[in-house]
Every structure is written in structure tokens, then in C-alpha cells.
Design an enzyme around this catalytic site. Structure first.
Site, PDB file in Angstrom:
ATOM      1  CE  LYS A 112      -6.954   6.126  -4.710  1.00 18.34           C
ATOM      2  NZ  LYS A 112      -7.085   4.429  -4.886  1.00 18.34           N
ATOM      3  CE  LYS A 202      -1.445   5.340   2.837  1.00 15.48           C
ATOM      4  NZ  LYS A 202      -2.063   4.698   1.774  1.00 15.48           N
ATOM      5  CE  LYS A 205      -0.278  15.903   1.475  1.00 19.90           C
ATOM      6  NZ  LYS A 205      -1.407  15.576   2.150  1.00 19.90           N
TER       7      LYS A 205
HETATM    8  P1  TYM Z   1       0.150   2.900  -4.380  1.00 22.97           P
HETATM    9  O1  TYM Z   1       0.449   3.581  -5.649  1.00 22.97           O
HETATM   10  O2  TYM Z   1      -0.673   4.044  -3.490  1.00 22.97           O
HETATM   11  O3  TYM Z   1       1.272   2.687  -3.552  1.00 22.97           O
HETATM   12  C1  TYM Z   1       2.369   1.751  -4.130  1.00 22.97           C
HETATM   13  C2  TYM Z   1       2.893   0.879  -3.064  1.00 22.97           C
HETATM   14  O4  TYM Z   1       3.555   1.759  -1.894  1.00 22.97           O
HETATM   15  C3  TYM Z   1       2.977   1.548  -0.684  1.00 22.97           C
HETATM   16  N1  TYM Z   1       2.768   2.456   0.155  1.00 22.97           N
HETATM   17  C4  TYM Z   1       3.608   2.477   1.489  1.00 22.97           C
HETATM   18  N2  TYM Z   1       4.295   1.460   2.043  1.00 22.97           N
HETATM   19  C5  TYM Z   1       4.623   1.841   3.421  1.00 22.97           C
HETATM   20  N3  TYM Z   1       4.375   2.905   4.096  1.00 22.97           N
HETATM   21  C6  TYM Z   1       3.764   4.011   3.248  1.00 22.97           C
HETATM   22  N4  TYM Z   1       3.476   5.098   3.729  1.00 22.97           N
HETATM   23  C7  TYM Z   1       3.014   3.708   1.894  1.00 22.97           C
HETATM   24  N5  TYM Z   1       2.547   4.400   1.039  1.00 22.97           N
HETATM   25  C8  TYM Z   1       2.488   3.728  -0.382  1.00 22.97           C
HETATM   26  C9  TYM Z   1       1.762   0.516  -0.963  1.00 22.97           C
HETATM   27  O5  TYM Z   1       1.115  -0.115  -0.031  1.00 22.97           O
HETATM   28  C10 TYM Z   1       2.109  -0.130  -2.357  1.00 22.97           C
HETATM   29  O6  TYM Z   1       2.457  -1.156  -1.849  1.00 22.97           O
HETATM   30  N6  TYM Z   1      -3.482  -0.163  -5.649  1.00 22.97           N
HETATM   31  C11 TYM Z   1      -1.933  -0.111  -5.551  1.00 22.97           C
HETATM   32  C12 TYM Z   1      -1.339   0.050  -7.029  1.00 22.97           C
HETATM   33  C13 TYM Z   1      -1.775  -1.506  -7.699  1.00 22.97           C
HETATM   34  C14 TYM Z   1      -1.339  -2.577  -7.152  1.00 22.97           C
HETATM   35  C15 TYM Z   1      -1.618  -3.827  -8.078  1.00 22.97           C
HETATM   36  C16 TYM Z   1      -0.407  -3.171  -6.479  1.00 22.97           C
HETATM   37  C17 TYM Z   1      -2.516  -1.872  -8.750  1.00 22.97           C
HETATM   38  N7  TYM Z   1      -2.551  -2.953  -9.116  1.00 22.97           N
HETATM   39  C18 TYM Z   1      -1.376  -4.884  -8.081  1.00 22.97           C
HETATM   40  C19 TYM Z   1       0.117  -4.615  -6.291  1.00 22.97           C
HETATM   41  C20 TYM Z   1      -0.541  -5.408  -7.154  1.00 22.97           C
HETATM   42  C21 TYM Z   1      -1.841   1.340  -4.958  1.00 22.97           C
HETATM   43  O7  TYM Z   1      -2.487   2.278  -5.071  1.00 22.97           O
HETATM   44  O8  TYM Z   1      -0.618   1.594  -4.667  1.00 22.97           O
END
Ligand code: TYM
Length: 333
Positions: A112, A202, A205
Site C-alpha cells: 500500500k 491478482k 481493479k
Molecule cells: P478488500 O476491499 O481489498 O477486498 C475485499 C474482499 O475481496 C477479496 N479479494 C479477492 N479475492 C479473490 N481474488 C481477488 N483477486 C481478490 N481481490 C480482492 C479480498 O480478499 C477480500 O476478502 N482488509 C479488507 C477489508 C476488511 C475486512 C475486515 C475483511 C476490513 N475489515 C474484516 C474481513 C473482515 C480489504 O481490504 O479487502
């Protein structure tokens, strides 16, 4: 008791990775769990550059996506994180027992920081290596533990954050007394969907790299036509040698419900072009009911707000219970 919690940042349109890695499993788990809470983590979304003018809309966009994808307000609570202030309160408390060395080693943190540094966005200078990027996973631990959740369906990029959640919970229990359960990450097939343009990265976007859940059929068809494949011509799952095709096979399998072996057999002797065209149709068909439902929901924003407000009220009650327990043990009550 199974208590599920998960969340997504409202930073752009939701894509197939978010759906297959997270939301698809939320929908399955909400039927089995004793408690299920799904959040739009708007306080996490402001740790990197964003546009305040559109933010409210962006948050609502994600709420609509959750509902259209099948999050059922009769079975789960659907909340905006910032409407339940207990998240930040517990987050602060956790900051007091979390060594910086547990945070600055996390790869997501380093990623990040460099993303913000490299982003040409106008206001990115004000965001460079801010404290909240470092503390990000501490707030995430608070999100989960505030409801004593023990199962967190996420993609595999979140695994280390769940490990950290357990470290923080265990340290609290050790220092002040037993409050928090052990948390398990629910990570299944589809937990790492790759970019259509560069299958070594991965999907993170939309654009040509990813499919947004809201993409029109023709856009989806064009993106799959352009998707990177591998040398050779066999449709075969082999993540090492054929990462592009393997990623496409995973998407095909998860959206159609067909086994990867069966898809490989069906496409024996056929070429990449035919496979990609068919996959585009699988995705278009899959997203159609989602997109129809989303259009319906858009017509009735009051109803959606009602769902949110009801959930948030309930969430604040659950959250306060844990927080009171925590504060009692800490000499704050
Ligand atoms: P974030 O917003 O980056 O992504 C949300 C969810 O989507 C999943 N994800 C993917 N899964 C498979 N392939 C991909 N290419 C892919 N890109 C994204 C992420 O693994 C995620 O599950 N920190 C977290 C948000 C958060 C959270 C929480 C999650 C904040 N508090 C408490 C669980 C519990 C995040 O940035 O996810």
C-alpha cells in the site's frame, strides 16, 4: 456457535475477484451461521487517496452490490462501518497492545505504501505512509472481534490480517482477561482470482484487468477476447505453466458449477478462442440476474437505507456489549 464477519472497502467497483473470493462465500455462510455481519468498511477506504465528493455514493454502490449478490437482510446484518463507532473505539484500544513490529512487516502494508507513493493522484502526497495505513489491520481486528466473530470469509490476500487478529485477541485475553475467541479465515477455491491481462497479479481493479460486476455484456465479451492466454493450445489447468488459462478455468468452474476436469474434457481439441467466447457467455449469463436485481434496488433507495439503519442499530447493541466487557476489564468503566 458460528459467527461470521466480513467487509469490503468502497474503493472502486466490485469485481469478480471480490465476488468469488468473498461475497459468494458470505451468501453460503449466512444460511448456516448463528450470526452474520457484512460491512462496507468505509473507514478503511479513507486510508488511501479517495474522492470525498463521491464517497457516499461509492459506499451505497457497494451496499447495492451486496444486496444484489444475495446478502439477505433477514439472515444477516448489513452495515456501514462508520455508523457503528464502537469499531474505532475498540480499534484504538487494540492499538495500545499492538507492537509496531507486528504491523510494518506485513506485505499488504508495504504494498500500500508503494502504491500511494507511485500513484499520480493529486492528493496522494498527503497520504504517504500515514499512520492509518500501518494501523489498518488493527482496525480490521476490531471489526471482527467486536462481534466475537469466529469465521471470516475472505480472499487469500487477507490471511495475514486474520493471523494478526488472532495475535491481538490472544494478547488482550492474556493481559486483561478472556474475551475474544479464536478466529478462522474461510478461504476456499476462488480466493485468488488473477488479472485478465497479467495472470501473475491478482485481479484488483477493473479496466481490462478485471470484470466489474456491473460490466455490460459487450464489455465483458471484449475483455475476455483480450485476456492473456499462454503458449500452447491446450485447455488444461496448470497454474505454473498455464497461469492465464488456469485462472480462466477457475472462473468458468465457479460460475457454472462445473468441475474443472469436466470443462477440460469438454474443450478437448478445441481452441482458446472458442473457450474464451464461451466463458464470456457464462459470465454474462451469471451476472444478468445480479444486474437486474441491482436495477430494481436502485429504484428504491429508501428501502435500502432502512435495511442499513435497522442493521446498524442492532450492530451497535452487539458491539456495545463486547466493548463494555473490554472496558470493565481495562479499568475504563
Ligand atoms: P478488500 O476491499 O481489498 O477486498 C475485499 C474482499 O475481496 C477479496 N479479494 C479477492 N479475492 C479473490 N481474488 C481477488 N483477486 C481478490 N481481490 C480482492 C479480498 O480478499 C477480500 O476478502 N482488509 C479488507 C477489508 C476488511 C475486512 C475486515 C475483511 C476490513 N475489515 C474484516 C474481513 C473482515 C480489504 O481490504 O479487502
Amino acid at each position: 456457535m458460528t459467527k461470521v464477519f466480513s467487509g469490503i472497502r468502497p474503493s472502486g467497483k466490485l469485481h469478480l475477484g471480490n465476488y468469488l473470493g468473498a461475497i459468494k462465500n458470505w451468501i453460503e455462510l449466512q444460511n448456516k451461521a448463528d450470526q452474520a455481519i457484512f460491512a462496507v468498511v468505509d473507514l478503511h477506504g479513507i486510508t488511501t487517496p479517495y474522492d470525498p465528493k463521491n464517497y457516499k455514493e461509492q459506499v451505497m454502490d457497494v451496499v447495492l452490490d451486496y444486496l444484489a449478490a444475495g446478502v439477505d437482510p433477514k439472515k444477516s446484518l448489513l452495515i456501514r462501518q462508520s455508523k457503528v463507532p464502537q469499531h474505532t473505539e475498540l480499534g484504538w484500544i487494540f492499538n495500545t497492545i499492538t507492537p509496531v513490529s507486528w504491523l510494518d512487516r506485513l506485505p499488504n502494508y508495504r504494498e500500500k505504501v508503494s502504491q500511494v507513493e507511485q500513484s499520480g493522484e493529486e492528493n496522494s502526497k498527503s497520504y504517504q505512509n500515514n499512520l492509518s495505513i500501518l494501523a489498518y489491520p488493527v482496525l480490521m481486528a476490531a471489526d471482527i472481534l467486536l462481534y466475537k466473530s469466529n469465521l471470516v470469509p475472505v480472499g487469500d490476500d487477507q490471511k495475514q490480517h486474520i493471523d494478526l487478529t488472532n495475535e491481538i485477541g490472544a494478547r488482550f485475553n492474556h493481559v486483561f482477561g478472556e474475551v475474544f475467541p479464536n478466529v478462522k479465515a474461510h478461504i476456499v477455491q476462488g480466493a485468488r482470482i488473477m488479472s485478465l491481462q497479467d495472470p501473475s497479479k491478482k485481479m484488483s481493479k477493473t479496466g481490462d484487468e478485471g470484470i466489474a460486476l456491473s460490466d455490460e455484456p459487450d464489455v465483458i465479451r471484449a475483455k475476455f477476447k483480450k485476456a492473456t492466454t499462454d503458449s500452447g493450445k491446450e485447455i488444461k489447468f496448470d497454474e505454473k505453466e498455464k497461469s492465464g488459462i488456469s485462472n480462466l478455468l477457475t472462473i468458468y468452474s465457479l460460475l457454472s458449477g462445473k468441475d474443472i476436469k469436466k470443462i477440460e474434457a469438454d474443450y478437448g481439441g478445441k481452441g482458446y478462442v472458442e473457450f474464451k467466447n464461451d466463458l464470456a457467455e457464462v459470465v454474462v449469463e451469471f451476472l444478468k440476474p445480479f444486474q437486474d436485481k441491482r436495477r430494481e434496488l436502485e429504484k428504491d433507495p429508501k428501502h435500502v437505507i432502512q435495511i442499513l439503519e435497522r442493521s446498524e442499530e442492532e450492530a451497535r447493541k452487539l458491539a456495545q456489549k463486547t466493548l463494555d466487557e473490554v472496558k470493565q476489564l481495562m479499568g475504563l468503566l
